[in-house]
Motif scaffolding. Structure first.
Motif, PDB file in Angstrom:
ATOM      1  N   GLU A 147       1.294  -1.246   0.294  1.00  0.00           N
ATOM      2  CA  GLU A 147       0.437   0.111  -0.126  1.00  0.00           C
ATOM      3  C   GLU A 147       0.810   1.243  -0.100  1.00  0.00           C
ATOM      4  O   GLU A 147       0.631   2.475  -0.136  1.00  0.00           O
ATOM      5  N   ASP A 198       6.623   8.680  -6.084  1.00  0.00           N
ATOM      6  CA  ASP A 198       6.681   7.387  -6.264  1.00  0.00           C
ATOM      7  C   ASP A 198       5.529   7.449  -7.950  1.00  0.00           C
ATOM      8  O   ASP A 198       4.865   8.332  -8.118  1.00  0.00           O
ATOM      9  N   SER A 211       4.387   3.887 -10.255  1.00  0.00           N
ATOM     10  CA  SER A 211       3.664   2.409 -10.148  1.00  0.00           C
ATOM     11  C   SER A 211       3.453   2.385 -12.320  1.00  0.00           C
ATOM     12  O   SER A 211       2.138   3.173 -12.136  1.00  0.00           O
TER      13      SER A 211
HETATM   14  N1  LIG Z   1       3.244   3.007  -4.960  1.00  0.00           N
HETATM   15  C1  LIG Z   1       1.614   2.610  -4.510  1.00  0.00           C
HETATM   16  C2  LIG Z   1       0.717   1.651  -4.129  1.00  0.00           C
HETATM   17  C3  LIG Z   1      -0.652   1.591  -4.449  1.00  0.00           C
HETATM   18  C4  LIG Z   1      -1.262   0.349  -4.070  1.00  0.00           C
HETATM   19  C5  LIG Z   1      -2.444   0.581  -3.959  1.00  0.00           C
HETATM   20  N2  LIG Z   1      -3.701  -0.546  -4.205  1.00  0.00           N
HETATM   21  C6  LIG Z   1      -4.631  -0.976  -3.743  1.00  0.00           C
HETATM   22  O1  LIG Z   1      -5.379   0.193  -3.523  1.00  0.00           O
HETATM   23  C7  LIG Z   1      -5.441  -2.090  -4.455  1.00  0.00           C
HETATM   24  C8  LIG Z   1      -6.454  -1.971  -4.370  1.00  0.00           C
HETATM   25  C9  LIG Z   1      -7.880  -2.352  -5.447  1.00  0.00           C
HETATM   26  O2  LIG Z   1      -8.141  -0.655  -6.438  1.00  0.00           O
HETATM   27  O3  LIG Z   1      -8.223  -3.067  -5.546  1.00  0.00           O
HETATM   28  C10 LIG Z   1      -3.688   1.525  -4.982  1.00  0.00           C
HETATM   29  O4  LIG Z   1      -4.000   1.340  -5.969  1.00  0.00           O
HETATM   30  O5  LIG Z   1      -3.116   2.677  -3.701  1.00  0.00           O
HETATM   31  C11 LIG Z   1       1.422   4.320  -4.046  1.00  0.00           C
HETATM   32  O6  LIG Z   1       1.723   4.320  -3.006  1.00  0.00           O
HETATM   33  O7  LIG Z   1       1.064   4.273  -4.059  1.00  0.00           O
END
Ligand SMILES: N[C@@H](CCC[C@H](NC(=O)CCC(=O)O)C(=O)O)C(=O)O
Length: 401
Positions: A155, A318, A320
């Protein structure tokens, strides 16, 4: 707490018990160690699994000499708690059960609390499958070998991601023909994922006594224009290979000021741009801050040469990459067909960022398929109806065995 499974109880009870146990184990990002310890110890009691650990990521694999290998992956961290820890089972009629959940699951118990949907419900199902698919009977003998991955730091900033670290340190542990990430999808398939970039947009001012404000320049007041640009932005919905990816551009944090009677000399608006898989990271950045890095102002700050925030100081935090749906792989098509047969549901787009992007980059086709309502992820009233656990377990068992 010692994570345990009572195999003498009904499957639904085993699943609910596993979920309760892992939700009671606080695991906001940076605090996953104790839960990883529990998961590692639990998996090590299963003689059919080879269990390895790197940091707070636990990887367990079968070696049944099957022709192909499927990876089931779930992150064990959660976003910060907002008065929603410890978890609570809510009986039907409890006012904390959301109306939409009660309407879709009348008369059902609901587990409420941080991580219910994102994504401890799916973690519980994967732990259950890891224990029961031991190859000892026809019903427990999967058609494929399995690798279960329970990883930390999903997260938060990509550099901390536990799956990233294990891929770098032990690429041989993460081999497979197909991967399922248990991010919440209501037991449907969500293909690919939006990409995400996060950055600070910075204003500068001059500090002074707030009783003599004309001696300074107020950096917080200057941020009004940044907020206006955000409010004026109209995010697109982009169709990629048949799925609709809804984009988003939002401020998620704001900071500035050093004292209650001091004119602030800096203000930072933390912005998160979610972009569809028709764009590369470079294209996404160009839309926000121009294609070329502007003048370096020191401390990693650059002036945006174009895009939404042209003229402002930008500090990247950040990034991705996005992932296309990737539903054409034969194993993905099989799963799409099974989900359609059982639930009538066609694939949707994953709007959050998930590690399907990482698997895609590794050349391993991957989909999101998990328990719980994705719209409730990160909300304070995150909750999951009990039947979602059995629904996901039954679906995966039907596909795997
Ligand atoms: N490096 C990124 C990681 C963010 C990951 C996070 N993922 C989810 O919440 C998936 C849940 C879903 O949509 O089903 C996100 O998208 O924020 C960061 O730090 O932002």
């Amino acid at each position: 707490m010692t994570l345990a499974l009572n195999r003498n109880t009904a499957a639904a009870e085993q699943l609910s018990s596993l979920l309760t146990q892992i939700m009671e184990n606080y695991s906001v990002s940076d605090s996953e160690g104790p839960l990883a310890d529990e998961i590692e110890a639990f998996l090590k009691t299963q003689p059919h699994l080879t269990v390895r650990r790197h940091g707070d990521t636990v990887v367990a694999s079968t070696d049944f000499s099957k022709p192909s290998r499927v990876i089931l992956a779930g992150h064990i961290d959660t976003v910060p708690v907002i008065d929603n820890f410890p978890p609570r089972w809510l009986e039907p009629g409890d006012p904390l059960i959301r109306e939409d959940i009660a309407a879709a699951h009348p008369g059902e118990r609901v587990l409420w609390g941080r991580g219910a949907t994102d994504m401890k419900a799916s973690d519980a199902v994967m732990l259950y499958l890891a224990a029961v698919l031991d190859g000892s009977t026809v019903q427990s003998d999967p058609k494929v070998d399995l690798t279960y991955i329970f990883y930390d730091h999903e997260e938060v900033a990509a550099e901390k991601n536990g799956l990233r670290k294990v891929v770098e340190a032990h690429p041989d542990w993460i081999q497979g023909d197909f991967a399922i990430i248990g991010e919440p999808t209501n037991c449907g398939i969500e293909g690919g994922c939006n990409g995400t970039i996060r950055f600070d947009v910075i204003t500068h001012g001059v500090a002074a006594h707030s009783a003599r404000a004309w001696m300074g320049e107020n950096a917080i007041h200057k941020a009004a224009d940044i907020l206006n640009r955000l409010n004026a932005y109209e995010p697109a919905t982009v169709n990629v290979d048949g799925l609709d990816y809804r984009e988003g551009l939002n401020a998620t944090l704001i900071s500035g000021g050093k004292g209650t009677n001091v004119i602030p000399d800096e203000c930072r608006v933390h912005v998160n741009y979610r972009f569809a898989p028709d764009k590369t990271l470079a294209q996404a950045k160009a839309l926000m801050m121009g294609a070329d890095a502007g003048a370096e102002l020191g401390n990693g700050e650059h002036v945006a040469t174009g895009g939404v925030f042209e003229g402002y100081g930008i500090e990247m935090k950040d990034e991705s990459t996005s992932a296309r749906p990737g539903l054409s792989a034969p194993l993905a098509q099989d799963l799409v067909r099974l989900v359609k047969e059982r639930t009538g549901r066609d694939p949707l787009a994953k709007l959050g960022w998930t590690d399907v992007a990482r698997f895609s980059q590794l050349g391993i086709p991957a989909v999101n398929l998990g328990a719980g309502e994705p719209l409730l992820a990160h909300k304070h009233d995150e909750q999951v109806p009990e039947s979602e656990l059995a629904a996901l377990a039954d679906l995966l068992l039907a596909w795997l065995v």
